[in-house]
Design a protein around this motif. Sequence first.
Motif, short mmCIF file in Angstrom:
data_model
loop_
_atom_site.label_atom_id
_atom_site.label_comp_id
_atom_site.label_asym_id
_atom_site.label_seq_id
_atom_site.Cartn_x
_atom_site.Cartn_y
_atom_site.Cartn_z
N TYR A 95 0.81 -1.22 0.00
CA TYR A 95 0.00 0.00 0.00
C TYR A 95 0.84 1.26 0.00
CZ TYR A 95 -4.21 -2.74 0.99
OH TYR A 95 -5.25 -3.61 0.92
N LYS A 96 2.02 1.18 0.69
CA LYS A 96 2.79 2.41 0.89
C LYS A 96 3.42 2.90 -0.39
CE LYS A 96 5.66 3.69 4.10
NZ LYS A 96 6.82 3.48 5.01
N ASP A 97 3.19 4.20 -0.68
CA ASP A 97 3.63 4.77 -1.94
C ASP A 97 5.10 4.55 -2.24
OD1 ASP A 97 1.62 5.67 -3.43
OD2 ASP A 97 1.50 7.67 -2.54
N ASP A 98 5.96 4.85 -1.24
CA ASP A 98 7.41 4.76 -1.48
C ASP A 98 7.81 3.34 -1.85
OD1 ASP A 98 7.32 7.30 -0.76
OD2 ASP A 98 8.35 7.10 1.18
N ASP A 99 7.27 2.39 -1.06
CA ASP A 99 7.63 0.99 -1.30
C ASP A 99 7.14 0.55 -2.66
OD1 ASP A 99 8.55 1.17 1.20
OD2 ASP A 99 6.91 0.06 2.17
N ARG A 100 5.92 0.97 -2.98
CA ARG A 100 5.34 0.59 -4.25
C ARG A 100 6.18 1.13 -5.40
NH1 ARG A 100 -0.60 1.35 -6.63
NH2 ARG A 100 -0.69 -0.75 -7.45
N ALA A 101 6.60 2.39 -5.25
CA ALA A 101 7.43 3.01 -6.29
C ALA A 101 8.70 2.20 -6.51
CB ALA A 101 7.76 4.44 -5.91
N LYS A 102 9.30 1.76 -5.39
CA LYS A 102 10.56 1.01 -5.49
C LYS A 102 10.34 -0.31 -6.24
CE LYS A 102 12.81 2.48 -1.45
NZ LYS A 102 12.63 2.15 -0.03
N ILE A 103 9.26 -0.99 -5.83
CA ILE A 103 8.97 -2.29 -6.44
C ILE A 103 8.75 -2.14 -7.94
CG2 ILE A 103 7.29 -4.17 -6.55
CD1 ILE A 103 6.87 -3.58 -3.49
N TYR A 104 7.94 -1.14 -8.30
CA TYR A 104 7.64 -1.00 -9.72
C TYR A 104 8.84 -0.52 -10.52
CZ TYR A 104 2.80 -2.33 -9.17
OH TYR A 104 1.67 -3.05 -8.94
N ALA A 105 9.71 0.25 -9.89
CA ALA A 105 10.92 0.67 -10.58
C ALA A 105 11.77 -0.55 -10.91
CB ALA A 105 11.70 1.65 -9.72
#
Lengths: 327, 519
Positions: free
Chosen positions: B462-472
């Motif tokens: 759910y967390k934006d930062d983590d999600r950004a990292k995963i998708y990067a």
Amino acid sequence: MHKYIFKRVLMMIPVLLGVSLIIFTLLYITPGDPARQILGPDASPEAVEALREELGLNDSFGVRYANFVIGALHGDLGISYTTRLPVATEIFSRFPTTFVYALLCTIVSMIIGIPLGIISATKQYSIFDNAATTFALLGVSMPTFWLGLMLILLFSVRLDWLPASGFYGPQYWILPAMTIGMNSSAYIMRMTRSSMLEVIRQDYIRTARAKGQTEYKIVVKHALKNALIPIITVVGINFGRSLGGAIVTEQIFAIPGLGKMMVEAISARNYPVVQGGVLFIAVATSVVNLLVDILYAYIDPRLSSQYQSGKKKKALQASEVTGGTAK
Amino acid sequence: MKKLRRLLALVLTVAMILSITACGNGKEAETNTASTGSSSNADASAPAKDTLVVVTRSEATNLDPHNNTSLSSFMVERAIYDRLVDKDENGFIVPCAATEWEIVDDTTIRFHLRDDIYFHNGEKLTAEDVKYSIARAEKEAGSRTFFKFFDGANTEVIDDTTIDIKVYEPFAPVFNYLSSARGSIVCASAMESMGSDAYGRNPIGSGPLKFTEWVAGDHIELARNDDYWGDKVAYKDLIFRVIGEDASRAIELESGGADISLYIAQQDISSLESNPETEVISVPSYATVSVAFNSVKFDYLQDVRVRKALAMALDREGIVEAVYHGSATVADSVYSSVIPYHTSNEIVSYDPEAAKALLEEAGFDFSQPIKLVTMGSASAVAISEIVQNMWESIGLSVETSILDWAVFSQTMADPGLPVIILDSNASSGDPDHGFYNWTWTEAGVHNDPLITELLEKGKQTYKDDDRAKIYAELQEVCIDYYGLVPIAFTDSTFGIRSNVKGFIPDSGNVLDLTKIHFE
């Protein structure tokens, strides 16, 4: 006459059976699975299989065809795969539009084609004849999609006189009717011209002139009436063809007619709509052909005598021999 | 006798013509609004315009939000229905039917609903309707792909205005999917009594516009909902017309018969731009065009070096320039730059010599014909021709074919298609949706455990930062895997009349038309 009509109606049965069998076979061998089409490419094979079963697509060819024919005889053409509405409802919601459109196109083509043909035949090799023949050549050669777009650009965009697309009222009918009308009027004009030229050289025309008949009456009463049969044939064929929908013009002018419906149904593998639509168009075309044939009899008494029942026919022939009813 | 018959024929003919004209008049009266729309445009001093005419490319299939996958349907549904949440023009989630929400635990979100929402049939919208809609979306064909993660059965109604929505496992795209057309709230009692087919033709929503008429093949008409709880729309009627022909869609806008036209084709842009009465608005879309390799089913595409070499043999800049003439940008990742967490990646550059060498190194059999398949769109066909040429120029043998959607989808399921040109629109704008091609089993883009794992992780975070990292990371891994070569990010191009204000372009081609007013 009644007997003749009855015979013609009976003859429609094998025609319609043949048409339905051909379209059914064509769809049967066309690749593409309607069930997969409805459910999308990521549906599970089980779901596709279940839907195929539900739609009866797993039955054998014979069973499916028999079901279709039995349904059609009861007036049930099936349910559209995409809209889930009965096919008959779909067809009849589009038919008035197509019918009005076909009628308009026919009227326009007659209004342009027949007078032009008459004038160019009576004034053969004059400047007018050449101009009309050139017009006919242009009308036949210009593709309808191009002509349609040009008319829209001129009358809707430049001059802002007429709406560009849609089919909501008389002002919307003008451009599409002109587009198809120009095209088919060219055929009618050429047919009128050649048919008139043939008749004008007949002896009875000379006789009419000799007895001092006015030129107008000679052309309209003596010549045109006798030249009408081939003209009516062309008009009838054009009208029958238009009833099937004019795919290209319907697309350009966004007219919700049968042609557009059929094209969409084919690309969606919407079998019931395609089958029902083709069957309906076949019926419509047969009926128009029949009407044209009946019209022949009204125009040409010689033909109507052939339609008479055997007994009457003999009597008529006998009287003709004695010169009883000769005109 | 003969005279009588002639008279009868004449009477019948007149009757027929009269009935046809009557038919025509009826039609005219019904759609009078459409024609007044166009005529008032011609006359600038006419009274305030109150009908908005929007022209799309294809007809909505039905308006049951859970039973179609058509963008045209989505746009109409967006006006008719309310959703729990909405997305504003910057992509942020904002309240709609729900005023606020809190995440109770990883698989439960509590929504508090407004108390003043009524369906167009007069019934009150309650938490029961929301539960019914979620449960239905989970099961029905059109929405299942996206809502199968929702646990409709265990979703719990606390009271009339409070609901706990459950998901089977942590599921981050939940808000994007709830704000999409598939997240529309239907009236449970009406759906039960009418059945899905009838409801899909006569939809009952609670949104700012209500359904009034559907003329098959021609148009759908909506009217302003004067009892709407939120901002009421500025116009009275909204008409969606269907014009399939590109040129006619642009001309209809120029002639004033339409206020907004979607899918403006490349060749029509200049004439609309030069006309002072019309404007062209382009935004980057959610769509990505790529060349996808089915390495799962086809052995000759299994070696990553082969896929990389095929990518290297493509001059992607050249393709985009030649096919789109400026209405698309060269893709730099597997999903569009307007979808969250997009990162710009280095994609292998054009080098036919190196590509050939790499193929030889991989021991590729140059006589192996590569089957390249497209669907009928003009740009996809153009791309496939260029791709064929580029691959043939390094000595490969390429067979192209164009299939219509029906055959395409069937062949894809069985026996499978080796190389396809894919034009995919992630209409919800969620990154998970952006990776749709990678989860599409039939496309067979990958069978890499790392990609599968990252896709799952992205979904569950759910967390934006983590999600950004995963998708990067995922974008990088996918690019290096060469499951597909992204070619172009295309634009969504709209044409509008100059007097149309409040127009918000949508990257997914699903316009929000409720903010529009006329000047």
